[in-house]
Design a protein around this motif. Structure first.
Motif, PDB file in Angstrom:
ATOM      1  N   THR A  33      -6.843  43.957   5.744  1.00 47.25           N
ATOM      2  CA  THR A  33      -6.652  45.020   6.907  1.00 47.25           C
ATOM      3  C   THR A  33      -6.439  44.207   8.084  1.00 47.25           C
ATOM      4  N   VAL A  34      -5.413  44.251   8.649  1.00 48.81           N
ATOM      5  CA  VAL A  34      -4.915  43.404   9.902  1.00 48.81           C
ATOM      6  C   VAL A  34      -5.203  44.572  11.201  1.00 48.81           C
ATOM      7  N   THR A  35      -5.896  44.013  12.260  1.00 51.53           N
ATOM      8  CA  THR A  35      -5.977  44.827  13.362  1.00 51.53           C
ATOM      9  C   THR A  35      -5.645  44.141  14.466  1.00 51.53           C
ATOM     10  N   ALA A  36      -5.246  44.737  15.631  1.00 51.08           N
ATOM     11  CA  ALA A  36      -4.894  44.291  16.791  1.00 51.08           C
ATOM     12  C   ALA A  36      -4.886  45.216  18.009  1.00 51.08           C
ATOM     13  N   ARG A  37      -5.258  44.902  19.065  1.00 49.78           N
ATOM     14  CA  ARG A  37      -5.039  45.814  20.264  1.00 49.78           C
ATOM     15  C   ARG A  37      -4.157  44.976  21.470  1.00 49.78           C
ATOM     16  N   GLN A  83      -3.336  49.972  19.722  1.00 46.24           N
ATOM     17  CA  GLN A  83      -3.942  49.388  18.665  1.00 46.24           C
ATOM     18  C   GLN A  83      -2.984  49.489  17.501  1.00 46.24           C
ATOM     19  N   SER A 121      -3.072  48.896  13.173  1.00 49.09           N
ATOM     20  CA  SER A 121      -4.235  48.814  11.880  1.00 49.09           C
ATOM     21  C   SER A 121      -3.319  48.767  10.530  1.00 49.09           C
ATOM     22  N   GLU A 178     -11.028  41.831   6.682  1.00 54.00           N
ATOM     23  CA  GLU A 178     -10.549  42.076   8.121  1.00 54.00           C
ATOM     24  C   GLU A 178     -10.140  41.095   9.015  1.00 54.00           C
ATOM     25  N   ASP A 220      -8.490  40.153  12.747  1.00 54.26           N
ATOM     26  CA  ASP A 220      -8.034  40.678  14.049  1.00 54.26           C
ATOM     27  C   ASP A 220      -7.024  39.664  14.636  1.00 54.26           C
ATOM     28  N   ALA A 280      -5.802  38.703  17.237  1.00 52.70           N
ATOM     29  CA  ALA A 280      -6.391  37.859  18.545  1.00 52.70           C
ATOM     30  C   ALA A 280      -7.078  36.641  17.892  1.00 52.70           C
ATOM     31  N   ASP A 281      -7.747  36.586  16.709  1.00 52.86           N
ATOM     32  CA  ASP A 281      -8.419  35.652  16.220  1.00 52.86           C
ATOM     33  C   ASP A 281      -7.427  34.337  15.638  1.00 52.86           C
TER      34      ASP A 281
END
Length: 477
Positions: free
Chosen positions: A10-14, A57, A59, A102, A104, A106-107
């Motif tokens: 699961t890829v997330t970002a904001r 955001q 996801s 999981e 993000d 940003a990482d």
């Protein structure tokens, strides 16, 4: 949703603007080709486009780039960022190993704008390095091995003298209150306390209900009240002369009832092929052997068969200026374009013909069609055999089934102008044994009492007629 047998990350970002407002747009994840998972019987293809929500955001669950048995293997995702207000979005490569369920962006996204293509490659962990160097045991065992024994307590030194207190600094400016929770803006408004109106959310103000220029209300029955309906303009006062609870029948609107379809006195129906059924067609009596009919001569109807008369048919002269009418029964409706007479010629030069007109009258003695002057079509010399003269009407006419008259008018001089075929029924037409008029009131032969006619009258009266003593032959074609 991915099948459970396919490992997913699961890829997330904001995404926020420098002043903290959420950005809008989308992020696209694209594999280099279609991905085949034989164990799951699934083929995945196409990019995955994820739109930023109101908080900026995203996801998205994506297949791991090191999923076992996947074809092809050894690839990375191409990530393309399309953000509003940022004309040139980034595009870079990332790996999504299954051991990190999981991640993000940003990482793992590149931070150096001069190096846009970037693949986050995972290195070996310290535990894995230790295992490679010969450590035996579990990860907790290795973590426990990192804790050494407590060393000797150091010598405590005496406390030093207290220093002079420094001057108090100036009080800083109080910052603006931050937004509550994760909400950064509401309908484009960024404030600690947002107040929206109906217009801000695309709604109609409550004050507009029932007001001029607003919207109509509904009563307890779910209908617009009469006070908010426009006044009735041009209300119907009657229908076909009827008022009240009007009920119209077919006759009220000049139509036939459906019950008349296929019924006697009604109208014919059509079958599935669009034709009248044979059961509703008129019966036609077959022609007797040796009987000649008008169709055999290309005609529609005639007064009688010239060749079937056993009472010495011959020729009789017409009288100039007298109009002769020959009754002709038309059995079926037809478009008539011509009339015909049987003419023997005239005795020239003892007689002359200046004009000849033929026409058609209905049973009321109203003219429905006529020819031009057809004198040139008449033979000049009297002969015993004669000929059938088929003469065109000035205009075709559609006739319903019924009885009609063929009118013959000849202008000229002399008493033998000209000779026409006749049956010689006797002294009067009624001596033949036939009734003077048929069921339609049409006589078989009539002639005007006047002998000075020069044209075909538009209408005539039966009182101006007498049963003709000379029974001429005529036909419709």
């Amino acid at each position: 949703m991915l099948p459970k047998s396919i490992p997913a990350v699961t890829v997330t970002a904001r995404y926020l603007s420098p002043d903290g407002r959420p950005l809008s747009g989308s992020v696209t994840f694209r594999a280099p080709a279609q991905l085949t998972f034989p164990a799951a019987d699934v083929i995945l293809g196409g990019p995955v486009v994820v739109s930023l929500d109101a908080q900026g955001q995203i996801s998205a669950p994506l297949p791991a780039t090191d999923a076992p048995g996947m074809i092809p293997d050894g690839w990375s995702y191409t990530v393309t960022e399309s953000l509003s207000g940022i004309p040139a979005g980034r595009s870079y490569q990332v790996l999504l190993p299954a051991e990190a369920p999981e991640v993000d962006l940003a990482d793992i996204a590149p931070t150096d704008p001069t190096k846009p293509n970037y693949v986050a490659v995972r290195g070996s962990s310290a535990y894995e390095v230790a295992k490679a160097e010969g450590f035996e045991g579990t990860r907790p065992d290795w973590l426990a091995s990192l804790v050494g024994s407590r060393g000797p307590e150091g010598q405590r030194e005496p406390t030093g003298p207290q220093g002079e207190p420094g001057p108090q600094g100036e009080r800083g400016v109080q910052g603006a209150p931050g937004a509550d929770g994760r909400v950064q803006s509401v309908n484009g408004q960024s404030a600690a306390e947002v107040t929206l109106t109906a217009a801000d959310v695309g709604a109609v103000p409550m004050a507009a209900a029932g007001a001029r220029g607003g919207v109509a209300q509904l009563d307890d029955t779910g209908r617009v009240p009469a006070t908010q309906l426009p006044p009735a303009a041009g209300a119907v006062g009657s229908v076909n002369g009827k008022t009240g609870a009007v009920q119209l029948a077919a006759a009220d609107v000049g139509a036939l009832a459906t019950s008349t379809r296929g019924a006697a006195g009604g109208v014919a129906s059509l079958d599935a092929s669009g034709k009248v059924p044979t059961t509703q067609l008129p019966t036609t009596a077959p022609a007797l052997p040796g009987t000649w009919l008008p169709d055999d001569y290309g005609l529609r109807a005639w007064g009688y068969d010239l060749g079937a008369d056993s009472r010495t048919p011959g020729d009789m002269p017409s009288e100039a200026g007298r109009l002769y009418l020959v009754g002709v029964p038309l059995r079926t409706a037809a478009t008539v374009t011509k009339v015909a007479i049987h003419v023997m010629g005239y005795d020239k030069p003892n007689s002359t013909v200046s004009a000849t007109y033929l026409g058609i009258y209905d049973k009321t003695l109203a003219r429905v069609a006529q020819t031009a002057n057809v004198t040139a079509s008449l033979p000049e010399t009297h002969n015993a055999g004669g000929q059938m003269a088929v003469l065109p009407l000035s205009a075709s006419v559609n006739l319903a089934a019924g009885s009609y008259y063929v009118a013959i008018l000849i202008k000229g001089t002399g008493t033998t102008v000209p000779y026409l075929a006749a049956t010689n029924w006797g002294a009067t037409a009624t001596t033949s044994g036939a009734k003077a008029a048929d069921v339609n009131g049409v006589h078989r032969w009539l002639q005007t009492t006047a002998t000075t006619l020069t044209t075909l009258p538009a209408t005539m009266k039966l009182t101006d007629m007498a049963d003709s003593q000379t029974c001429y032959w005529a036909a419709l074609g």
